[in-house]
Write an enzyme that holds these catalytic residues in place. Sequence first.
Site: not given
Lengths: 628, 628
Positions: B150, B179, B255, B366, B391, B423
Amino acid sequence: MYTDAATNETLLLEQKAIRLRIDSIRATTAAGSGHPTSCASAAEIMAVLFFSVMRYDPADSRNLANDKFVLSKGHAAPILYAAWAEAGTFGLDKLLTLRGLDSDFEGHPTPRLPFVDVATGSLGQGLSAALGMAVAARSGQRMYVLLGDGESAEGSVWEAAEIASAWKVGNLCATIDINRLGQSQPTLLQHDMETYRRRWEAFGWQALIVDGHNIPALLEAYQQADRVTDRPSVVLARTIKGKGMLEIEDKEGWHGKAMKPDFADKIVAVLEQQLKKNPPLTWHPKLPQRVTQQVENQAKHVLSVPPPYKPGGNVATRRAFADALAAVGKTDPRLVVLDGDVKNSTYTEEFQKAFPDRFFECFIAEQNMVGTAIGLAAQGKIPFASTFGSFVTRAYDFLRMAAIGGANIKLAGTHVGVSIGEDGPSQMGLEDIAMTCAEPNCTVLYPSDATAAWRATELAMQHHGPCYLRLARPATPVFYSADESFAIGKCKVLRQSAHDGALIVTGGVTLAEALSAFEQLRGEGIPVRVIDLFSIQPIDREELIKASREVGGIVITVEDHYAHGGLGDAVLAALAEDRVSVHKLAVREIPHSGKPHELMDRYGISARHIANLARNLLRQPSDRSRAS
Amino acid sequence: MYTDAATNETLLLEQKAIRLRIDSIRATTAAGSGHPTSCASAAEIMAVLFFSVMRYDPADSRNLANDKFVLSKGHAAPILYAAWAEAGTFGLDKLLTLRGLDSDFEGHPTPRLPFVDVATGSLGQGLSAALGMAVAARSGQRMYVLLGDGESAEGSVWEAAEIASAWKVGNLCATIDINRLGQSQPTLLQHDMETYRRRWEAFGWQALIVDGHNIPALLEAYQQADRVTDRPSVVLARTIKGKGMLEIEDKEGWHGKAMKPDFADKIVAVLEQQLKKNPPLTWHPKLPQRVTQQVENQAKHVLSVPPPYKPGGNVATRRAFADALAAVGKTDPRLVVLDGDVKNSTYTEEFQKAFPDRFFECFIAEQNMVGTAIGLAAQGKIPFASTFGSFVTRAYDFLRMAAIGGANIKLAGTHVGVSIGEDGPSQMGLEDIAMTCAEPNCTVLYPSDATAAWRATELAMQHHGPCYLRLARPATPVFYSADESFAIGKCKVLRQSAHDGALIVTGGVTLAEALSAFEQLRGEGIPVRVIDLFSIQPIDREELIKASREVGGIVITVEDHYAHGGLGDAVLAALAEDRVSVHKLAVREIPHSGKPHELMDRYGISARHIANLARNLLRQPSDRSRAS
């Protein structure tokens, strides 16, 4: 004839590409900063998309039926602005305002501009947004997205790639501008086109390698992309950074640098020589099919039924949230729901059962889930994306960009705080208030019971802009009756008297603790006021100031969240100028596994701790007299 | 003979796998929660790794020469604990304390346990950590990591996959426990083993498909992984969730559910029947080569030279940070540096030039950069990972897990706030204080000049645990001389007199603004105190309380950060109980592109705004008298 027409179109597009290069240089040189070389590599791609492939109305860029374009490599903003200018949406002179304080032509694109649907500039996010726009598309509408090669290293790109092919999104076409150079050095794969192809094909895409400066090859690639409808397509365009810019072509050290005016003039002069005086063809837009505005765009949100919970019962707020989604879904077709393989914990499986075609299982890939939500919102849907509050941290950069773009997305974080119990700290959302409230335009609601959670869901639906709902795992008492009214920015005063000596402000699972402490204190003749904050951002400053003054300026906050940036800090900020004394109860260390109530007690946010603190504060006569 | 030995080993490992299943059931049933079926699918994999493949000393799990194992699918914690118990590291009875309030055997693994190197439980993080551990490995040492299927949807897995093959990390071996079933439904690829293989091969790995319950096949796969040394290997193990657990094998809806005692007893009885009374072989650990503790583990950090900046000069704090790294690198071999393709902006290219083999270019990914840093730290390195502050949000979930694990990583966020200029908001770190300070054990330093930034880097190096350095883009004045002393948890009082009427607390680029406001106000006969906070977390509460009392309780905070969760809120929290009046100047809306100083003025954090606010506050006699 056919060949002539094709040749003429190629000539037209070549001319457009040259113009886009010139415009990009002029704008960045005027601004004194920007990324002209990152624009240059994409000039033919942009020319082909904007002046041949895409069907859109340059005079109506917000038209929901347009083919759409997302500039994932947002630093190439000047060429995006240039393309719309060349299409006639606004005058070329506007390009020279680039990056100015009062210009909407910012360093990276934001939806302040009517032709920008989602904010970009943090790399690796555009593909998810385009995916969301593609699944919300009208009949025949296609979504295009341009990525840089450097951003292909972002995992979010591969999350989107996997989901887009799993969902068989045939109207999504990505282009990667593979110009070989990143900001600080060559990219990992440089011009290894075959490895790009293998990766994208392994992720289920049609992958088409082309020379990104060859216009007939690009046209053919986009036609081929259009022909394949059972999966998304990616055009892998081999390009040269700084293409057409003389000696800086394909050179390191030129990322994000504007040219000095003299150098810019020299290059522009060379490019201008390549412009034909008498172009062979005039461009006319291919307009989209004019769709009637669809019902979801005018829909008024009306809840079909009131919240069904009765005071005295026990219901988890996550359950009520999911109930409310299922109810709202019946009356508002704009509502769509996304979940990251925890739908049996967030209970959004309820919505899935009722509206399977408006539910998107996004698997364990939270960045793409939020990015897809941003794209859905850009196409007029109202997306709720749910996962554990702890895993919302995974998508923080996407939330940040959603805030910058004012995206109308709703995030629901369940399982917040130590009250989840035995799963331990990795599953506990303990920083979600800090991260969401930091975004100044993000509404943050923290309902304390099922009725409040139902209403919070409804309020998030009605409010335009990013919202976060903070939801708990345990079943907790229902306090409010169905006719209680809630509003964004308003708290609820639950207990008060004329003689209250302190104010307790809380929300969520700790409200029951505060009310229990209230009862204990009342038994001891110590009246306190209790406020359920409900709306953390915006906050009900007026009521908090009024209440804190009435109790003499002693305030206790209680929260199942870390101490910094939580509910307590929001209350503190609201009262900051008012010379009150605020005492925060919050989780102040990395917590442990254990049973929910054991943990709330160990970390100091249970009724016992609240009552003890109030008792101690109200036994300090100096404090009270100082307030009077 | 060989065949007998092989058969005997297979029998031994089969027995171990059965025991691991039994232990996992008993522990989760005793706890009343947990993930037994997710353990069961991995039982043979764990048995083969722990009792045949890995060389380690069960009596010395922290030995840096051991082969290491990272459980990326942290919810399978019970089988990890069971493996170490079966290896003899502690008694089996401890397993029954699983998830208890006073047990270190938590719901998901944390390094509170001596055999756990990194905290896991947020999926998709283990591969990055194992990658970091692998590049820091001693001679002959191999790193193993077990992922769930998963979690392969997490983009961070593909970030790590790309970087690990680019770096040719041959001592890294991943296993995916395929699985087929996620938490709420089948996974995207279920048992489509060939697609898994294509993806991993396209990302440059040796990919080996095996039946994950076939012990000889697993043994052969790990041998083949060991033989290939020029790239990492992944064992793609086809498994059955709940394997060996009768009717819940391969069933959805199981689960994360513990079995009721009766059902558990029934399954354990069946498993116990499969245990041999007289095992053919006794297990003995394969011990690692006993390496001498390497020099880096005892190294004392000594800076070779004092900071070289002179008051009156102008130097960016990001520049001083990089200078300091290059200087520290000379004396402390533990220091390693990572960067995400912005090394010519963070200036860590300086370190790269000096120490190319201790610099890791992590490209635009990152999450994996921070995850790799966590792994490097687990092997005794001191990693500094740098990118733009904006970031760092990308890796918030990794920082969160680093905090849970107490990882000794250092993050540097440059280009914070509106002062980066043109920017625009996508590149401005405006929520980094909120996100880092929310983690209660994360040290957060915000140097205001080059000398302070140099010292902050040195302090982060010396301090054990997660640290964040907040660094600015613009060149700003040097205030401090080289012999100024700085400490974590200590602020600097820069301007004070006996008659100060207000206290200004700030940090970073706005210190120059505060000092300019101070000069203006002094000219008007309005003395104010100015504090450079330096250490946001921990905060110098003592000095702040003292100073605010001395000035009569009027405090102004100034910061180039959003209003919620920033420096101002940290100051507010420190003074919360003290009945002061705190006035926050911070960025209160999504900012725009523009020139740095234009933006600081527009968003209310320039000298003009500070001086105006102080003037207005100090002209309100009511406020002053109230404080007296």
